[in-house]
Scaffold this active site. Structure first.
Site, PDB file in Angstrom:
ATOM      1  N   SER A 194       0.892  -1.206   0.040  1.00  0.00           N
ATOM      2  CA  SER A 194      -0.209  -0.077   0.194  1.00  0.00           C
ATOM      3  C   SER A 194       0.955   1.308  -0.032  1.00  0.00           C
ATOM      4  CB  SER A 194      -0.842  -0.111   1.240  1.00  0.00           C
ATOM      5  OG  SER A 194      -1.998   1.073   1.086  1.00  0.00           O
ATOM      6  N   GLU A 321      -9.353  -5.240  -4.290  1.00  0.00           N
ATOM      7  CA  GLU A 321      -8.608  -4.374  -3.196  1.00  0.00           C
ATOM      8  C   GLU A 321      -9.560  -3.539  -2.335  1.00  0.00           C
ATOM      9  OE1 GLU A 321      -5.135  -3.903  -2.701  1.00  0.00           O
ATOM     10  OE2 GLU A 321      -4.226  -4.657  -4.551  1.00  0.00           O
ATOM     11  N   HIS A 416      -7.519  -5.767  -0.059  1.00  0.00           N
ATOM     12  CA  HIS A 416      -6.385  -5.115   0.254  1.00  0.00           C
ATOM     13  C   HIS A 416      -5.810  -5.552   1.856  1.00  0.00           C
ATOM     14  CE1 HIS A 416      -3.557  -1.641  -0.639  1.00  0.00           C
ATOM     15  NE2 HIS A 416      -4.023  -1.000   0.880  1.00  0.00           N
TER      16      HIS A 416
END
Length: 499
Positions: A194, A321, A416
């Site tokens: 990320s 995600e 995610h």
């Protein structure tokens, strides 16, 4: 998968090893044959009056032996719980280190940059435990760096991107000290997820990091940044809301808990599409700033110049995600057609975009459809763009993480962060359980963790490198495989979108 040999350690389980660094001695502990050292400072406390909002400064030498057996707080940031607002606290900028053999001097090194939207980041989260990498003969380092206001807000008269400067300082510390832990400073793999992956991309593109790492892994990299003008404007809005000047003295005079609370509220302010344009789509008010120093262009444009062509790269994303932001609070069930249409209009996507996305059975509801679009915009297409930009050197590998987590009633999916406990092989950690549910496939952790360890050790994760002809991609799933061009149906829609 390329097998990675285990390296034995001569240590006893009850030993508390002491290591001499340039700044002083630290005492760690052995657990199951792996030595760990926690809360080791790589730079001075950035929250003193002299150091506040400055570039990182060297840590002062200490006498005696510093205890490094327990984790410390991360830099100040908002709690993930409703209360309290402030998590962490002022401290030195610190690292955690795991090593299988202190007497070696040639072990590969992996340095982890945690994610957290440049607002959060904690090197001591249980999903980031480096024990299993150490069992593969690798020295692992996880870093804390400044986030939020102190790390990324543009303030007149002081350096921008202080959080990125912290990361560079941490890598310099690794270069100068990692041999004391058995590591080879010329064999360092930088990896992150990320915001940590975007940081790794920026550091790959930056001339300030020459010689500090030899390989890079980017898991779900967003590639967003602010212009200097937008960053300055946002700082003025922030300071005005606090009733202070947008200066070092003005902002430093605000108590940390109030500062963190105001920074959290700023994420709501920036959602105003009419005022902030595409910045409103990013979900965070704190981003790297194009300051003409650390960043002289948008991160993706810096990478397009082809910096460090000899540095091998793994880059990829999870399949779904954005579900991490939409499923836990139920927002996925409140998405309107208007919101989807506005998103497509804002990004000027082609007229047939919805038809193509609706053709995927996974995009059954409006919420699923919006999650797919948001996933591709924020993470998946930037990852693919990086793979394309780096593909000519034949040292770039692309992956998709496709395993769908049963968490949140089976709705979380391949969201995610779900991949992180698999890459670290920390499925049994308390943090991982909320994301991977019960009985996650150990074979997937073996495959993904093994590929990362092999890459750090040999430079080859075990599948074919990416090129724009075959577009070979590793699909990590309960049964992992190699596939060709998995984004074929959608990637062309994003060709003209700037990240």
């Amino acid at each position: 998968m390329i097998a990675v040999p285990l390296r034995p350690t001569p240590a006893k389980a009850d030993d508390q090893p002491v290591v001499a660094l340039r700044s002083g001695r630290v005492r760690g502990r052995y657990t199951n044959g792996v030595a760990s050292f926690k809360r080791v400072p790589y730079a001075a406390n950035p929250f003193t009056a002299a150091n506040r909002f400055q570039a990182p400064r060297p840590v002062a030498q200490w006498r005696g032996i510093r205890d490094a057996t327990t984790s410390g707080p991360p830099p100040p940031q908002p709690s993930r719980d409703p209360q309290p607002v402030l998590f962490g606290g002022p401290d030195d900028l610190t690292l955690n280190i795991w090593t299988p053999n202190l007497s070696d001097n040639a072990l590969p090194v992996m340095v982890w940059i945690p994610g957290g939207a440049f607002v959060r980041g904690d090197a001591s989260e249980s999903a980031y435990d480096g024990t299993h990498f150490a069992a593969n003969g690798i020295v692992v380092v996880t870093m804390n760096y400044r986030v939020g206001v102190d790390g990324f807000m543009a303030i007149e008269g002081v350096p921008a991107n202080r959080g990125l400067l912290d990361q560079i300082a941490a890598l310099e510390w690794v270069r100068d000290n990692i041999a004391a832990f058995g590591g080879d400073a010329t064999n360092v793999t930088l990896f992150g997820q990320s915001a940590g992956a975007e940081s790794a991309a920026i550091l790959l593109a930056s001339p300030k990091t020459e010689g500090l790492f030899t390989r890079v892994i980017m898991q779900s990299p967003p590639m967003q940044a602010m212009t200097s003008a937008d960053a300055t404007r946002l700082a003025a809005v922030f300071a005005n809301g606090l009733g202070v000047a947008p200066t070092v003295d003005g902002i430093a005079g605000v108590p940390l808990d109030r500062l963190i609370d105001a920074g959290t509220n700023l994420a709501t302010v920036i959602k105003d599409r009419a005022t902030w344009g595409k910045l409103s789509l990013g979900g965070t008010a704190f981003l790297p700033v194009i300051d003409g120093d650390v960043l002289d262009a948008a991160p993706i444009d810096m990478l397009a110049r082809g910096p460090k062509p000899d540095v091998p790269v793994i880059v990829g994303s999870t399949d779904q995600e954005a579900r991490i932001y939409l499923v836990p609070g139920g927002a996925i069930d409140r998405i309107s057609q208007q919101a989807i249409d506005q998103f497509i209009e804002d990004l000027m996507l082609p007229a047939d975009t919805l038809d193509i996305y609706r053709a995927d059975p996974a995009n059954d509801t409006l919420g699923d459809l919006f999650a797919a679009l948001q996933s591709d915009y924020t993470f998946r297409m930037p990852a693919l763009r990086i793979a394309e930009l780096r593909s000519s050197n034949r040292q770039t590998w692309h992956y998709n993480f496709s395993w769908r987590s049963p968490a949140f009633g089976g709705r979380l999916g391949a969201a995610h962060f779900v991949d992180v406990p698999f890459s670290f092989d920390t499925l049994s950690s308390d943090q991982a359980k909320d994301f991977v549910g019960t009985n996650p496939p150990a074979s997937l952790a073996e495959a993904m963790h093994g590929a990362w360890a092999a890459f750090a050790t040999t430079g080859d994760p075990g599948w074919a490198a990416y090129d724009v002809a075959a577009r070979t991609t590793k699909r990590f799933d309960a049964t992992s495989s190699v596939v060709a061009d998995p984004e074929q149906a959608t990637r062309g829609l994003w060709r003209d979108v700037a990240f």
